[in-house]
Motif scaffolding. Structure first.
Motif, PDB file in Angstrom:
ATOM      1  N   ILE A 260      95.579  29.599  41.485  1.00  0.00           N
ATOM      2  CA  ILE A 260      95.595  30.173  40.074  1.00  0.00           C
ATOM      3  C   ILE A 260      94.590  31.117  40.101  1.00  0.00           C
ATOM      4  O   ILE A 260      93.702  31.101  40.578  1.00  0.00           O
ATOM      5  CB  ILE A 260      95.476  29.271  38.994  1.00  0.00           C
ATOM      6  CG1 ILE A 260      94.034  28.401  39.017  1.00  0.00           C
ATOM      7  CG2 ILE A 260      96.829  28.396  39.047  1.00  0.00           C
ATOM      8  CD1 ILE A 260      94.015  27.824  37.613  1.00  0.00           C
ATOM      9  N   ALA A 261      94.778  32.175  39.112  1.00  0.00           N
ATOM     10  CA  ALA A 261      93.783  33.376  38.910  1.00  0.00           C
ATOM     11  C   ALA A 261      93.442  33.244  37.627  1.00  0.00           C
ATOM     12  O   ALA A 261      94.555  33.082  36.473  1.00  0.00           O
ATOM     13  CB  ALA A 261      94.186  34.338  39.488  1.00  0.00           C
ATOM     14  N   THR A 262      92.353  33.374  37.136  1.00  0.00           N
ATOM     15  CA  THR A 262      91.992  33.322  35.548  1.00  0.00           C
ATOM     16  C   THR A 262      91.108  34.745  35.130  1.00  0.00           C
ATOM     17  O   THR A 262      90.386  34.912  36.151  1.00  0.00           O
ATOM     18  CB  THR A 262      91.049  32.226  35.052  1.00  0.00           C
ATOM     19  OG1 THR A 262      89.964  31.860  36.063  1.00  0.00           O
ATOM     20  CG2 THR A 262      91.906  30.972  35.205  1.00  0.00           C
ATOM     21  N   ALA A 263      91.282  35.232  34.043  1.00  0.00           N
ATOM     22  CA  ALA A 263      90.487  36.408  33.632  1.00  0.00           C
ATOM     23  C   ALA A 263      89.702  36.037  32.305  1.00  0.00           C
ATOM     24  O   ALA A 263      90.403  35.544  31.428  1.00  0.00           O
ATOM     25  CB  ALA A 263      91.329  37.644  33.332  1.00  0.00           C
ATOM     26  N   SER A 264      88.510  36.732  32.249  1.00  0.00           N
ATOM     27  CA  SER A 264      87.602  35.904  31.157  1.00  0.00           C
ATOM     28  C   SER A 264      86.644  37.210  30.542  1.00  0.00           C
ATOM     29  O   SER A 264      86.503  38.191  31.122  1.00  0.00           O
ATOM     30  CB  SER A 264      86.939  34.942  31.685  1.00  0.00           C
ATOM     31  OG  SER A 264      85.630  34.307  30.688  1.00  0.00           O
ATOM     32  N   ASN A 265      86.426  36.753  29.048  1.00  0.00           N
ATOM     33  CA  ASN A 265      85.484  37.494  28.392  1.00  0.00           C
ATOM     34  C   ASN A 265      84.334  37.402  29.361  1.00  0.00           C
ATOM     35  O   ASN A 265      83.172  38.473  28.567  1.00  0.00           O
ATOM     36  CB  ASN A 265      85.533  36.659  27.200  1.00  0.00           C
ATOM     37  CG  ASN A 265      84.796  37.683  25.892  1.00  0.00           C
ATOM     38  OD1 ASN A 265      85.094  38.839  25.934  1.00  0.00           O
ATOM     39  ND2 ASN A 265      83.935  37.333  25.357  1.00  0.00           N
ATOM     40  N   ASP A 266      83.963  36.737  30.041  1.00  0.00           N
ATOM     41  CA  ASP A 266      82.578  36.627  30.713  1.00  0.00           C
ATOM     42  C   ASP A 266      82.576  37.797  31.822  1.00  0.00           C
ATOM     43  O   ASP A 266      81.537  38.041  32.546  1.00  0.00           O
ATOM     44  CB  ASP A 266      82.073  35.438  31.380  1.00  0.00           C
ATOM     45  CG  ASP A 266      83.063  34.891  32.479  1.00  0.00           C
ATOM     46  OD1 ASP A 266      84.076  35.805  32.902  1.00  0.00           O
ATOM     47  OD2 ASP A 266      83.125  33.775  32.891  1.00  0.00           O
ATOM     48  N   MET A 267      83.461  38.772  31.822  1.00  0.00           N
ATOM     49  CA  MET A 267      83.721  39.933  32.507  1.00  0.00           C
ATOM     50  C   MET A 267      84.011  39.464  34.055  1.00  0.00           C
ATOM     51  O   MET A 267      83.670  40.276  34.954  1.00  0.00           O
ATOM     52  CB  MET A 267      82.498  40.564  32.381  1.00  0.00           C
ATOM     53  CG  MET A 267      82.182  41.528  31.195  1.00  0.00           C
ATOM     54  SD  MET A 267      80.823  42.818  31.111  1.00  0.00           S
ATOM     55  CE  MET A 267      79.480  41.504  31.527  1.00  0.00           C
ATOM     56  N   THR A 268      84.745  38.379  34.526  1.00  0.00           N
ATOM     57  CA  THR A 268      84.825  37.992  35.897  1.00  0.00           C
ATOM     58  C   THR A 268      86.264  37.783  35.729  1.00  0.00           C
ATOM     59  O   THR A 268      87.045  37.333  34.837  1.00  0.00           O
ATOM     60  CB  THR A 268      83.756  36.822  36.306  1.00  0.00           C
ATOM     61  OG1 THR A 268      84.157  35.533  35.683  1.00  0.00           O
ATOM     62  CG2 THR A 268      82.525  36.936  35.900  1.00  0.00           C
ATOM     63  N   VAL A 269      86.667  37.463  36.929  1.00  0.00           N
ATOM     64  CA  VAL A 269      88.310  36.797  37.513  1.00  0.00           C
ATOM     65  C   VAL A 269      87.523  35.781  38.578  1.00  0.00           C
ATOM     66  O   VAL A 269      86.855  36.109  39.350  1.00  0.00           O
ATOM     67  CB  VAL A 269      89.112  37.886  37.997  1.00  0.00           C
ATOM     68  CG1 VAL A 269      90.135  37.560  38.495  1.00  0.00           C
ATOM     69  CG2 VAL A 269      89.260  39.088  36.942  1.00  0.00           C
TER      70      VAL A 269
END
Length: 357
Positions: A260-269
């Protein structure tokens, strides 16, 4: 840009210590946040939706505009979905409406679909393309006839909570939803029967996806975690994925179900193994909050969109090769077998063996 057939050669170059060229591009494609991205089924094109109120279609290999802009939304965009036959795109906005577009003509198939009374946070087509589900801040899910634009049914959240995400099961018989009250529900797509609930997270559920076999649900939350669930009994499967330091805005799963891939408010994937629930390799970085992520149909590429209108294309092959490389110094049987399977293009098996080292 390298394709799937190059992964074994790339892994060999890493092991041999030769420099590796990572094929990716970064483009300023919108003038505001890229709130949604999705691959077409052919894997050669990707659609982006933005708070600049437009949609655009891009050539993945060349990084060039193929079609667009699609104009018609009057407010910020929130979600996009592509029909299984690649002929239509559905998009939603904060002004309560859903639009179904014809890809070829860039025109609306119908007038904007108006049923919701608050922001439409999520849209998705059924696997057969005949229905479209939309989840809204008005505490409802509307299931539309995608061929006529009429309403099949309306599902009401029993807790009166905003619906943030919807996803049809692979067989199209069920619909999963995630809401502000931190709960996941699995509805029967053909009736409004009240479904059982999964008390999933400590904060609201941002995204939910199905495993390709329909046996599991994967959820991402504002509490910065990802969890796996048995879709039949609602129990959590395995450990929680932790590592992000900001809320997770988007989630996608590969077509083979291996990552799975996740995108975040912490500026990372970040990439995660669906078997070990461990992060694969290092995080991929943006210069602003990442709002959207999608995995290509063949599982080799990743597209991401951020808060400043940039879209980036990444090679999943390199991340997988790097994960296998981490165990290359080990003399264990599993380390050896992992590298062999990677060379044979057995990607899920290679990752599984790497997890065992």
């Amino acid at each position: 840009m390298s394709g799937l057939f190059d992964v074994a050669k790339k892994a060999y170059h890493i092991v041999r210590g030769r420099p590796l060229q990572v094929p990716n591009w970064t483009m300023q494609v919108h003038t505001n946040k890229v709130t949604a991205v999705a691959f077409f089924k052919d894997g050669r094109r990707v659609v982006t939706g933005s708070d600049d109120r437009t949609l655009r279609i891009w050539d993945v290999e060349k990084g060039t505009l193929v079609r667009g802009p699609f104009e018609g939304h009057r407010n910020d965009g929130s979600s996009v979905g592509i029909s299984p036959d690649n002929r239509r795109i559905a998009s939603s906005e904060v002004n309560y409406t859903v639009i179904i577009w014809d890809v070829e003509s860039k025109q609306m198939v119908f007038d904007p679909l108006v049923k919701h009374k608050a922001t439409v946070w999520s849209v998705c087509f059924s696997p057969d393309g005949k229905r479209l589900a939309s989840g809204s801040g008005d505490e409802t899910i509307v299931i539309w006839d995608a061929e006529t634009g009429t309403v099949f049914s309306t599902l009401q959240d029993p807790n009166g909570s905003s619906i943030h995400c919807v996803a049809f099961s692979p067989d199209g018989l069920k619909l999963a939803s995630g809401s502000r009250d931190k709960i996941i529900r699995v509805w029967h797509a053909d009736n409004a029967e009240l479904p059982p609930k999964i008390n999933a997270h400590k904060e609201y559920v941002r995204r939910v996806v199905w495993s390709p076999d329909g046996q599991q649900l994967v959820s991402a939350s504002a509490d910065t975690t990802v969890k796996f669930w048995d879709s039949l009994n609602g129990t959590q499967s395995g450990q929680t994925c932790t590592g992000h330091t900001g809320y997770i805005a988007s989630l996608d799963i590969s077509s083979d179900g291996s990552l799975i891939a996740t995108a975040s408010n912490d500026m990372t994937v970040r990439l995660w193994s669906t078997k070990s629930h461990q992060q694969i390799g290092h995080e991929l970085e943006h210069t602003s909050c990442v709002r959207s992520v999608a995995v290509s149909p063949n599982g080799t590429l990743l597209v991401t969109g951020d808060n400043v209108g940039q879209v980036r294309l990444w090679s999943i092959e390199n991340a997988l090769s790097a994960a296998v490389q981490l165990c290359s110094s080990s003399d264990s049987y599993f380390a050896y077998r992992s590298k062999v399977k990677l060379g044979q293009k057995f990607y899920p098996e290679a990752l599984s063996d790497a997890d065992k080292v």
